[in-house]
Motif scaffolding. Sequence first.
Motif, PDB file in Angstrom:
ATOM      1  N   PRO A  28       0.801  -1.237   0.000  1.00 34.86           N
ATOM      2  CA  PRO A  28       0.000   0.000   0.000  1.00 34.86           C
ATOM      3  C   PRO A  28       0.831   1.283   0.000  1.00 34.86           C
ATOM      4  N   HIS A  29       2.133   1.156   0.298  1.00 31.45           N
ATOM      5  CA  HIS A  29       2.970   2.360   0.418  1.00 31.45           C
ATOM      6  C   HIS A  29       3.955   2.512  -0.733  1.00 31.45           C
ATOM      7  N   TRP A  30       3.770   1.762  -1.787  1.00 29.25           N
ATOM      8  CA  TRP A  30       4.734   1.802  -2.882  1.00 29.25           C
ATOM      9  C   TRP A  30       4.780   3.149  -3.589  1.00 29.25           C
ATOM     10  N   GLU A  31       3.749   3.982  -3.425  1.00 33.25           N
ATOM     11  CA  GLU A  31       3.731   5.276  -4.093  1.00 33.25           C
ATOM     12  C   GLU A  31       4.356   6.380  -3.241  1.00 33.25           C
ATOM     13  N   GLN A  32       4.791   6.046  -2.021  1.00 36.50           N
ATOM     14  CA  GLN A  32       5.412   7.039  -1.156  1.00 36.50           C
ATOM     15  C   GLN A  32       6.793   7.418  -1.694  1.00 36.50           C
ATOM     16  N   PRO A  33       7.282   8.635  -1.352  1.00 40.55           N
ATOM     17  CA  PRO A  33       8.618   9.037  -1.815  1.00 40.55           C
ATOM     18  C   PRO A  33       9.687   8.031  -1.396  1.00 40.55           C
ATOM     19  N   GLY A  34      10.465   7.582  -2.373  1.00 36.56           N
ATOM     20  CA  GLY A  34      11.552   6.650  -2.090  1.00 36.56           C
ATOM     21  C   GLY A  34      11.132   5.200  -2.041  1.00 36.56           C
ATOM     22  N   ALA A  35       9.820   4.923  -1.991  1.00 37.04           N
ATOM     23  CA  ALA A  35       9.360   3.546  -1.808  1.00 37.04           C
ATOM     24  C   ALA A  35       9.738   2.650  -2.987  1.00 37.04           C
ATOM     25  N   ARG A  36       9.716   3.197  -4.186  1.00 40.99           N
ATOM     26  CA  ARG A  36      10.065   2.387  -5.361  1.00 40.99           C
ATOM     27  C   ARG A  36      11.513   1.897  -5.272  1.00 40.99           C
ATOM     28  N   TRP A  37      12.375   2.736  -4.770  1.00 39.63           N
ATOM     29  CA  TRP A  37      13.772   2.339  -4.602  1.00 39.63           C
ATOM     30  C   TRP A  37      13.895   1.271  -3.515  1.00 39.63           C
ATOM     31  N   PHE A  38      13.062   1.389  -2.480  1.00 41.46           N
ATOM     32  CA  PHE A  38      13.072   0.381  -1.422  1.00 41.46           C
ATOM     33  C   PHE A  38      12.613  -0.966  -1.983  1.00 41.46           C
ATOM     34  N   VAL A  39      11.585  -0.926  -2.831  1.00 41.04           N
ATOM     35  CA  VAL A  39      11.111  -2.144  -3.483  1.00 41.04           C
ATOM     36  C   VAL A  39      12.224  -2.753  -4.332  1.00 41.04           C
ATOM     37  N   ALA A  40      12.944  -1.897  -5.072  1.00 40.49           N
ATOM     38  CA  ALA A  40      14.051  -2.397  -5.902  1.00 40.49           C
ATOM     39  C   ALA A  40      15.128  -3.045  -5.037  1.00 40.49           C
ATOM     40  N   THR A  41      15.401  -2.436  -3.860  1.00 37.95           N
ATOM     41  CA  THR A  41      16.411  -2.990  -2.959  1.00 37.95           C
ATOM     42  C   THR A  41      15.999  -4.375  -2.472  1.00 37.95           C
ATOM     43  N   ILE A  42      14.766  -4.480  -1.957  1.00 36.86           N
ATOM     44  CA  ILE A  42      14.294  -5.749  -1.406  1.00 36.86           C
ATOM     45  C   ILE A  42      14.155  -6.802  -2.507  1.00 36.86           C
ATOM     46  N   ALA A  43      13.713  -6.377  -3.702  1.00 37.84           N
ATOM     47  CA  ALA A  43      13.595  -7.317  -4.816  1.00 37.84           C
ATOM     48  C   ALA A  43      14.961  -7.884  -5.206  1.00 37.84           C
ATOM     49  N   THR A  44      15.984  -7.045  -5.179  1.00 36.83           N
ATOM     50  CA  THR A  44      17.341  -7.512  -5.495  1.00 36.83           C
ATOM     51  C   THR A  44      17.824  -8.492  -4.433  1.00 36.83           C
ATOM     52  N   ILE A  45      17.505  -8.188  -3.173  1.00 31.01           N
ATOM     53  CA  ILE A  45      17.856  -9.118  -2.092  1.00 31.01           C
ATOM     54  C   ILE A  45      17.170 -10.463  -2.306  1.00 31.01           C
ATOM     55  N   THR A  46      15.912 -10.412  -2.752  1.00 29.84           N
ATOM     56  CA  THR A  46      15.162 -11.650  -3.005  1.00 29.84           C
ATOM     57  C   THR A  46      15.846 -12.489  -4.083  1.00 29.84           C
ATOM     58  N   VAL A  47      16.190 -11.847  -5.202  1.00 27.15           N
ATOM     59  CA  VAL A  47      16.834 -12.568  -6.310  1.00 27.15           C
ATOM     60  C   VAL A  47      18.178 -13.143  -5.865  1.00 27.15           C
ATOM     61  N   TRP A  48      18.961 -12.320  -5.161  1.00 28.74           N
ATOM     62  CA  TRP A  48      20.274 -12.783  -4.704  1.00 28.74           C
ATOM     63  C   TRP A  48      20.120 -13.965  -3.752  1.00 28.74           C
ATOM     64  N   SER A  49      19.236 -13.834  -2.762  1.00 31.48           N
ATOM     65  CA  SER A  49      19.111 -14.866  -1.727  1.00 31.48           C
ATOM     66  C   SER A  49      18.611 -16.185  -2.306  1.00 31.48           C
ATOM     67  N   VAL A  50      17.538 -16.113  -3.109  1.00 33.26           N
ATOM     68  CA  VAL A  50      16.991 -17.345  -3.686  1.00 33.26           C
ATOM     69  C   VAL A  50      17.982 -17.958  -4.670  1.00 33.26           C
ATOM     70  N   GLY A  51      18.590 -17.119  -5.538  1.00 34.36           N
ATOM     71  CA  GLY A  51      19.561 -17.624  -6.498  1.00 34.36           C
ATOM     72  C   GLY A  51      20.751 -18.253  -5.810  1.00 34.36           C
ATOM     73  N   TYR A  52      21.222 -17.644  -4.717  1.00 37.02           N
ATOM     74  CA  TYR A  52      22.374 -18.193  -4.001  1.00 37.02           C
ATOM     75  C   TYR A  52      22.017 -19.508  -3.327  1.00 37.02           C
ATOM     76  N   ALA A  53      20.785 -19.575  -2.745  1.00 33.33           N
ATOM     77  CA  ALA A  53      20.354 -20.822  -2.094  1.00 33.33           C
ATOM     78  C   ALA A  53      20.352 -21.973  -3.081  1.00 33.33           C
TER      79      ALA A  53
END
Length: 554
Positions: A28-53
């Motif tokens: 619900p907060h993806w439209e807040q200032p900076g939130a899109r970058w936060f989503v990009a950060t967490i999404a990258t963590i997701t790809v890295w973590s799952v790919g590494y596992a």
Amino acid sequence: MVTDIPWPAVGALASGVGSLYLLARLRPHWEQPGARWFVATIATITVWSVGYAVGIVAVSPPFRVAVEVLSWMAAGWIGFFFLSFALGYTGRTGIVESWWYRASAVVPLTISLLAIASTQTPLLWGGYEPVRVWGVLGAAYTFLPLGYVSILGVMLFVSIGTVLLFDTVISYGPLYRREAIAVGLSPLPPGVGALLWALGLGPPVNLTPVLFLPHIVLDAYAFVGGGMFEFHPATRRIGERAAIDDIGTPVAIVDVEGRIVTLNPAAEATFGVDTESALTRPLSAILGDERITVNGEGERIGVETDRQRQEFKTQQTELRDEAGTHLGYTVLFQDITDEIRRERRLEVLNRFLRHNVRNESVVIRGRAELLAETLDGQEAAHAQTIEAAVGRLVDSGEKARTLSEVSTSGDAFETVDVVSFLAGVVDALGPEAGERVTVSVPDGLELSTQPVLLEVLVENLVENAVEHTDGSDVTVSATVDEGAVVLTVVDGGPGIPDHELAVLDSGQETDLNHGSGIGLWLIRWVATTLGAELAFEVESGTSVTVRLPDERAE
């Protein structure tokens, strides 16, 4: 393929699942200032973590090399995304949108290209060798100088972002103190994992994806549990800047020596300068021939501008940092040009009314009295009508003068004996008032008030009651009610007309709805100045009640 998943893979997979949960909760907060970058950060963590596992349990060495490339690429982009989020979340969107900051994306892009090239040519690492440890497929290799520089750049991005977040959140004081601690601690676990990996300490397994799990937990506590996306610091930062930049009043920020640090747009437009050219100049330098003393005290100045001469009242406020160090002043220029002109016009009008109109009215009144005495019949009645009308005009002028004086009255509080005070006011109104007005006040009652204002109030109440009743008695009483002194004036006349009371209630007069005089207005305004409550009851006569505040009764 493996039949039993080792704990490093389980930890990395848990980080990926946790990051997906965090993304879902913050949807619900993806439209807040900076939130899109936060989503990009967490999404990258997701790809890295799952790919590494998946990569560390795989038996295919080429696939394992691809996962190592993924780790380097993800690390580079996480640093850039995280710093972008911190800038946007704290209200520094202008930096993120600047060309030079966008150009900094060349850092993660370069790391990505170098990681891909390192599979063929030693650039970031050298001597790659897959190694089995803890039941997973690790990777032993030597970091090359470009590898250390890349990791250092990523950590620099993350560190700056962490400082920005921590400083902004901690500025809210106790409101988000625990969340600020969580934000400050969240990058530490993966940061330790990255350092161990870069320095080659311990087994050749990169534990950064595993240590993302406590990072995700702390972020979830701060941003989901603490609601930090609901109360946005960007609003505060932008609001603080807009409070000065967007205000239509000129504002100058100066140092302790009175030298200009910055000007808001209104000040630039008013004084015909720009901040860049005015920087470090004394504030007086932009005010023409006018000199201003920067010492924290306000003053009134006149400045020649493109709009000719303008009068300003200045207000100076000290600027201090959190340690209490005096850094300078905020100087606000309030334009009072129209107010000054209005005051001067009112002064001229007041003198005209007090002298010219009053003097001419006295002449007309005197001649009307002579005519009334010498003429008979209808002519005498006309003369008496003129005399009465002019008398009312003179009285209205006196009340207007009293109203003007009351508006600027600043007499101090004094303790008065209510009995003698009211008796004196009634006696001053003449014999008729003395005969018809009864004063009923408990002996010894005293009141702390402003005598001049109270005298005007009581005098007009009694005078109104005497003049507008046909010989009926008037009672002036005073009682104590819950510590307050309550003055009441009661008469048996026809009562105040509804349309005049309506004018008092609305607070304004119009062409179609106006009072017959300013006596009631004077009563109301003086009561307001005294801080009293005023009430009218019109049934069989008029009852006016004035309730003075508790702190003014003794």
